[in-house]
Structures are given as C-alpha cells and as structure tokens.
Design a protein around this motif. Sequence first.
Motif, PDB file in Angstrom:
ATOM      1  N   PHE A 198       0.821  -1.206   0.000  1.00 50.24           N
ATOM      2  CA  PHE A 198       0.000   0.000   0.000  1.00 50.24           C
ATOM      3  C   PHE A 198       0.861   1.265   0.000  1.00 50.24           C
ATOM      4  CE2 PHE A 198      -2.299   3.096   2.857  1.00 50.24           C
ATOM      5  CZ  PHE A 198      -3.133   3.586   1.866  1.00 50.24           C
ATOM      6  N   ASN A 199       1.904   1.247   0.822  1.00 53.12           N
ATOM      7  CA  ASN A 199       2.712   2.447   1.010  1.00 53.12           C
ATOM      8  C   ASN A 199       4.114   2.009   1.431  1.00 53.12           C
ATOM      9  OD1 ASN A 199       3.925   4.822   1.978  1.00 53.12           O
ATOM     10  ND2 ASN A 199       1.961   5.661   2.647  1.00 53.12           N
ATOM     11  N   PRO A 200       5.162   2.542   0.805  1.00 51.59           N
ATOM     12  CA  PRO A 200       6.521   2.155   1.214  1.00 51.59           C
ATOM     13  C   PRO A 200       6.782   2.380   2.692  1.00 51.59           C
ATOM     14  CG  PRO A 200       6.572   3.369  -0.853  1.00 51.59           C
ATOM     15  CD  PRO A 200       5.169   3.466  -0.347  1.00 51.59           C
ATOM     16  N   ALA A 201       6.114   3.385   3.257  1.00 50.14           N
ATOM     17  CA  ALA A 201       6.310   3.672   4.685  1.00 50.14           C
ATOM     18  C   ALA A 201       5.669   2.611   5.570  1.00 50.14           C
ATOM     19  CB  ALA A 201       5.746   5.047   5.022  1.00 50.14           C
ATOM     20  N   LEU A 202       4.851   1.743   4.981  1.00 52.54           N
ATOM     21  CA  LEU A 202       4.178   0.688   5.748  1.00 52.54           C
ATOM     22  C   LEU A 202       4.540  -0.685   5.203  1.00 52.54           C
ATOM     23  CD1 LEU A 202       0.622   2.287   6.053  1.00 52.54           C
ATOM     24  CD2 LEU A 202       2.347   2.112   7.850  1.00 52.54           C
ATOM     25  N   THR A 203       5.720  -0.804   4.624  1.00 50.63           N
ATOM     26  CA  THR A 203       6.165  -2.066   4.044  1.00 50.63           C
ATOM     27  C   THR A 203       7.424  -2.553   4.762  1.00 50.63           C
ATOM     28  OG1 THR A 203       5.282  -1.434   1.879  1.00 50.63           O
ATOM     29  CG2 THR A 203       6.901  -3.226   1.933  1.00 50.63           C
ATOM     30  N   GLN A 222       1.614  -1.980  18.894  1.00 54.71           N
ATOM     31  CA  GLN A 222       1.906  -1.397  17.583  1.00 54.71           C
ATOM     32  C   GLN A 222       0.655  -0.683  17.083  1.00 54.71           C
ATOM     33  OE1 GLN A 222       5.029  -1.721  15.588  1.00 54.71           O
ATOM     34  NE2 GLN A 222       3.924   0.089  14.858  1.00 54.71           N
ATOM     35  N   LYS A 223       0.774   0.646  16.973  1.00 60.62           N
ATOM     36  CA  LYS A 223      -0.351   1.420  16.460  1.00 60.62           C
ATOM     37  C   LYS A 223      -0.135   1.714  14.981  1.00 60.62           C
ATOM     38  CE  LYS A 223      -1.570   3.638  20.845  1.00 60.62           C
ATOM     39  NZ  LYS A 223      -1.821   4.929  21.542  1.00 60.62           N
ATOM     40  N   LEU A 224      -1.135   1.436  14.180  1.00 61.23           N
ATOM     41  CA  LEU A 224      -1.052   1.643  12.735  1.00 61.23           C
ATOM     42  C   LEU A 224      -2.127   2.622  12.288  1.00 61.23           C
ATOM     43  CD1 LEU A 224      -0.550  -2.011  11.418  1.00 61.23           C
ATOM     44  CD2 LEU A 224       1.185  -0.334  12.057  1.00 61.23           C
ATOM     45  N   SER A 225      -1.772   3.448  11.314  1.00 64.65           N
ATOM     46  CA  SER A 225      -2.727   4.378  10.702  1.00 64.65           C
ATOM     47  C   SER A 225      -2.583   4.267   9.191  1.00 64.65           C
ATOM     48  CB  SER A 225      -2.462   5.819  11.150  1.00 64.65           C
ATOM     49  OG  SER A 225      -2.663   5.965  12.539  1.00 64.65           O
ATOM     50  N   PHE A 226      -3.677   4.000   8.501  1.00 60.52           N
ATOM     51  CA  PHE A 226      -3.667   3.893   7.046  1.00 60.52           C
ATOM     52  C   PHE A 226      -5.104   3.989   6.540  1.00 60.52           C
ATOM     53  CE2 PHE A 226      -3.608  -0.302   8.991  1.00 60.52           C
ATOM     54  CZ  PHE A 226      -4.750  -0.896   8.458  1.00 60.52           C
ATOM     55  N   GLY A 227      -5.263   4.582   5.368  1.00 61.91           N
ATOM     56  CA  GLY A 227      -6.581   4.641   4.739  1.00 61.91           C
ATOM     57  C   GLY A 227      -7.647   5.312   5.572  1.00 61.91           C
ATOM     58  N   GLY A 228      -7.259   6.249   6.445  1.00 60.49           N
ATOM     59  CA  GLY A 228      -8.240   6.910   7.301  1.00 60.49           C
ATOM     60  C   GLY A 228      -8.673   6.065   8.470  1.00 60.49           C
ATOM     61  N   LEU A 229      -7.858   5.033   8.829  1.00 60.47           N
ATOM     62  CA  LEU A 229      -8.199   4.114   9.912  1.00 60.47           C
ATOM     63  C   LEU A 229      -7.068   4.037  10.920  1.00 60.47           C
ATOM     64  CD1 LEU A 229      -9.510   1.159   7.717  1.00 60.47           C
ATOM     65  CD2 LEU A 229     -10.904   2.937   8.776  1.00 60.47           C
ATOM     66  N   ASN A 230      -7.437   3.707  12.150  1.00 62.23           N
ATOM     67  CA  ASN A 230      -6.451   3.433  13.198  1.00 62.23           C
ATOM     68  C   ASN A 230      -6.732   2.049  13.756  1.00 62.23           C
ATOM     69  OD1 ASN A 230      -5.307   6.026  13.016  1.00 62.23           O
ATOM     70  ND2 ASN A 230      -6.800   6.856  14.467  1.00 62.23           N
ATOM     71  N   ILE A 231      -5.663   1.276  13.979  1.00 62.86           N
ATOM     72  CA  ILE A 231      -5.813  -0.048  14.585  1.00 62.86           C
ATOM     73  C   ILE A 231      -4.597  -0.299  15.469  1.00 62.86           C
ATOM     74  CG2 ILE A 231      -4.717  -1.230  12.615  1.00 62.86           C
ATOM     75  CD1 ILE A 231      -6.664  -3.569  13.154  1.00 62.86           C
TER      76      ILE A 231
END
Length: 413
Positions: A249-254, A263-272
């Motif tokens: 999806f994104n080099p910063a998330l690969t 581990q907190k993740l943010s992508f596509g307007g979502l937080n998990i």
Amino acid sequence: MRISSVTMYEQSTASINRQQSDFLKVSQQIASGRRVVNPSDDPQAASRAVRVDQSQAITQQYADARVSARNSLAQTESILNSISDSVVSAKTLLVQASSDTLSDVDRESIASELRGIYETMIGQANATDGNGRYLFGGYADNAPPFVKNAEGSIEYKGDANAREQRVDASRLMPVTENGISIFQSVPSGAGYIAEADNANQGSVTFSGPQISDVNDPGYGESFLIVFGGDADNPTYSVQKFDGTKWDDFNPALTNKKYNANEQKLSFGGLNITLKGDSKPGDEILVAQSGSAQRPADLFRTMEAAINVLETPVEDDSQKAALRNTMNTSMRDLDNALDNVLTVRASAGARLNELDVVDAVGSNRMLNYEQTLSDLVDLDYADAISEYSLRQVGLQASQKAFVDIKGMSLFDYM
C-alpha cells in the motif's frame, strides 16, 4: 267518417296493452329497486353501469390482494422481530464469553446456548407462509432457501429477488424479503471490521479499527496486514487490494519493524492497535463489512463464534484466536442487528402503505357504488307516483273500452 266495430276494438285493445305494459314496467322497477331493469330501459346508463361494475370488480380484486400482501408482510415483520431478538441474545452471550475468568467448560456451555440460537435462526430463515412457500427464498420458494453443505456451513439456495404482488393499479409491492437482504447484507453505514486469519500461528490481537478520516484517499479500500521477518526481527506490511491481487500500500508501511508490546497503525483513514507476538505469514484483514473481501454472513459469524468457543484454549495462539474472533463476531452481530432492523422498518413502512392504499381503495369503491346507484337505482317517490298514474291510466283505458263496447246503433232504433 264511419268507424267500424273492428277498429274500435283494435284501438281499445292497443290502448289497454300499452297502459298495461307501462304499468307492469313500473311494477318491475318497484319490485327490483332498480330504474334500469333491462338495457333497453336506458342504453347509455346501462353501458356506463357495466363499466362501473367492472371497475368495482377490479378494485375488489386489489383489495383481496392487499389482504394477502398484508398477511405476508405481517408474518415477515414478526419473523424479523424474532431474528433481531436472537441476534441480541447472541451478542449478550459473546460479551459473557469474552471474559478471561471463564474456563473451557464455561465457554463450551455458552457455545451450546449459542448453537441453540443458531439453529433457531436457521428455522426462522426457512419459515413458510402457511401455504408451503418459503418466505425468504425470493421466487425460488418451493425449497428451503438455507441449507447446510457438506462442511456443515449454511448456503443460500434462493434467488436475489423479493416476491412482489400488485396491490393497486399503479403499485407493485414487495411482500417478502430474500435471504440475502436479511442474513447476508449490512446497512449502508456499516464500517470497517478486522478479522484474523484462521491459520495464524502467532498471538497477535487487535483493537479497532476506528475511523479517523473519511476523506483519506485510501478510505473505502480493503487492507491486509501481513507479518514477516523472524522471531528476532518481526516485521509487518500493509497491503491494499487493487482489484486482482494484494499489493504493498505504502513504502512507509512495508516491511516495518513490529513492536509486540503495542503497535499502532494508521492507514486509509483508519487506526488499529496490535499487541502480541507475530509469526511469519500471519495475516489480519481490515475491510468494510459487506465488501467483496469481507462479505456479510450472519450464519458464518455464528459458526465462527461457536467453533472458537468449543475449542479449548491451551496456548497464547488459541487465546488470541478466541479474543480476535469474539471482537470480530460482536462487530458482525452489531451490523447484522442494524441490517435486520432496517429490513424490518421497511416491512413496517409497507404495512403502513397498505393501510393508505386500503383507505384510497375504500373511497374509490364508495364512489363506484354512488355512481352505480345514480345510474340504475330507483327513486321510490317518483316510482310510486308513476305507479299510481299508470294504474289510473290502465283503469281509465279499461273503463273506456267497456263504454265504447256498449255503444251500438241498435240501442237507438
């Protein structure tokens, strides 16, 4: 001019017959209560009366159709009410089963209760309308719409249509719902759901996802969190489904380093938020409920919850599977409840519409009856006056004939 006896007899008889015919005609009208007894009495009124009578018959047919439609909708609404109660009961049991203080035996007991609700839902999904037709199979209503396959899962065998019935000249109304709209759909506002792969070997659990920005360019896409690396250097990558396959999806998330503590993740307007040890190849799907990657299925949700509750928890991996499945199932049940209530509201709205159409149909029927009465019904006051007049005319005609018959030239010779 000489008038013969034959002429006098013929004219007198014709007069009597005419008066008698008119008298009998009025008598028939009074006896029948109708002004137009035969079409010849008033051809124009008679032809209009035939058309009005046909319109009455059609209106009555629509009224009978509305009775049938109301019965189907009322039964549908009642079953949907039972299904919503079942979903609420299942959600309550899942909340109870999520407690860490429960033992395997406790969870198995809850699973037994949950299976009873599951079987009840199947029975409700295969309900009939009393005439042997299945309510939720669409037009494929001659066989149960929901059946168990060889693996024990529920499959839908009906079609995607809702059976319709014409309840008025300009209204074709759905009188049932198909099983897809009830058990395999979500409301339009359903959000994202996370789901851990059943083959995961690690103990990663998730919290969320929560929506942070609906205007994010990636919002609305389906995502996959894939874990890699090794035990000393675990990594994660976020992939997006591009229509045919999953891509980064994104080099910063690969291939980013994964923190097992949190581990907190943010992508596509979502937080998990993720916690726990990962294993290479573990996956967590994050997709909108009802999407192609995460189709909605109330029975699949119930089956997943029952299976995980019946499985003894012996290690961290199974404990994570239990927690993740509970979280996913509870979100699925929330969406399922919202969907069932939406469908139930639609059925209730159609029942209200039937009441309105019934009122319009009743007014239309009264208008037809009034029009028909104006065309063919008898005014008794006028008819009785006419009856008396015709009776006097007949008596006068008979008296005149008797007087004329007695006149002879020989009486004066």
